[in-house]
Design an enzyme around this catalytic site. Structure first.
Site, PDB file in Angstrom:
ATOM      1  N   GLU A 134      40.207  40.100  34.463  1.00  0.00           N
ATOM      2  CA  GLU A 134      39.816  39.801  33.089  1.00  0.00           C
ATOM      3  C   GLU A 134      38.768  40.799  32.600  1.00  0.00           C
ATOM      4  OE1 GLU A 134      40.569  35.014  33.823  1.00  0.00           O
ATOM      5  OE2 GLU A 134      38.561  35.889  34.042  1.00  0.00           O
ATOM      6  N   ASP A 182      49.864  30.020  34.688  1.00  0.00           N
ATOM      7  CA  ASP A 182      50.531  29.135  35.628  1.00  0.00           C
ATOM      8  C   ASP A 182      50.484  27.720  35.080  1.00  0.00           C
ATOM      9  OD1 ASP A 182      48.118  27.584  37.323  1.00  0.00           O
ATOM     10  OD2 ASP A 182      47.523  29.494  36.436  1.00  0.00           O
TER      11      ASP A 182
END
Length: 243
Positions: free
Chosen positions: A26, A213
């Site tokens: 990130e 996910d």
């Protein structure tokens, strides 16, 4: 575009956008869209100062979990003149209508593992805070306005609820409980803590979370497979927002 806050005598106008992420992927995704960068060390935290599309920003990687996220956010607010904070990164979908790559722009944030129900409060209620923390409406509206003016995307961007807890959620039963209790869209491990610090410090906050996910008993491997996609998608949206 934004109203600058004038502080006490000796303070100066807040102009820097603070960006808080948890993980290396990130961090790198945001760092890659920044220019004119310099690193500033505060304690063991490394802050990356620079610009995104000419807008002054500062980026920090907090580490995983609520305490790490809260600490990094507070240090950022204490040491730099932050106008508002953006939290970005991957998240797990608890809303079955969301797919990998879809994005949730936080409407409000809850901490699903905060529990003082023994004292007749609802699950997630935090003393002095309430049941949830609202993300800044002006930032949400501006994001919506900018995104609508860009080419159509092949993935969903949804205004929704981010649920935070100090657990990487893998159990479908937990996913269903969080969805049912909080009407949540995604789960993560940092956003609620960052939002709480910003709320207590009266600093506007927004979050952009991309689905990597969904809890299915084996979603850690899905997370590993999709973390780069989620990180880059969030970074691109931050860049679009700051254009």
């Amino acid at each position: 575009m934004w109203k600058m806050k004038i502080g006490k005598v000796g303070d100066y106008m807040k102009k820097i956008v603070g960006i808080v992420v948890a993980m290396d992927e990130e961090y790198e995704a945001i760092a890659n869209i920044m220019t004119a960068t310099e690193k500033v060390q505060v304690y063991d935290l490394e802050f990356l100062k620079g610009k995104i599309k000419g807008r002054e920003c500062i980026l920090v990687k907090s580490g995983i979990g609520k305490v790490n996220a809260a600490r990094a956010t507070q240090v950022m607010l204490d040491k730099f003149a932050i106008e508002y904070v953006i939290n970005t990164g991957a998240a797990g979908a608890v809303n079955s209508r969301l797919n990998v790559g879809d994005v949730v722009l936080g409407k409000h944030v809850v901490q699903h593992d905060f529990d003082i129900t023994a004292f007749d409060h609802s699950k997630g209620y935090i003393t002095g805070i309430g049941d949830n923390i609202q993300c800044n409406r002006d930032l949400i509206d501006e994001f919506d306005h900018i995104i609508k003016g860009l080419p159509e995307r092949k993935y969903t961007i949804k205004l929704g609820v981010v649920a935070t807890g100090d657990i990487f959620c893998t159990e479908p039963l937990m996913k269903d409980k969080i969805f049912a209790k909080f009407d949540a869209d995604v789960v993560d491990m940092e956003c609620g803590a960052i939002a709480q610090v910003c709320y207590l410090c009266d600093v506007p906050f927004m979050t952009i979370r991309c689905v990597s996910d969904s809890p299915n008993g084996n979603n850690a491997s899905d997370f590993d497979e999709n973390i780069d996609l989620a990180s880059k998608r969030c970074a691109n949206l931050v860049r679009d927002f700051l254009t």
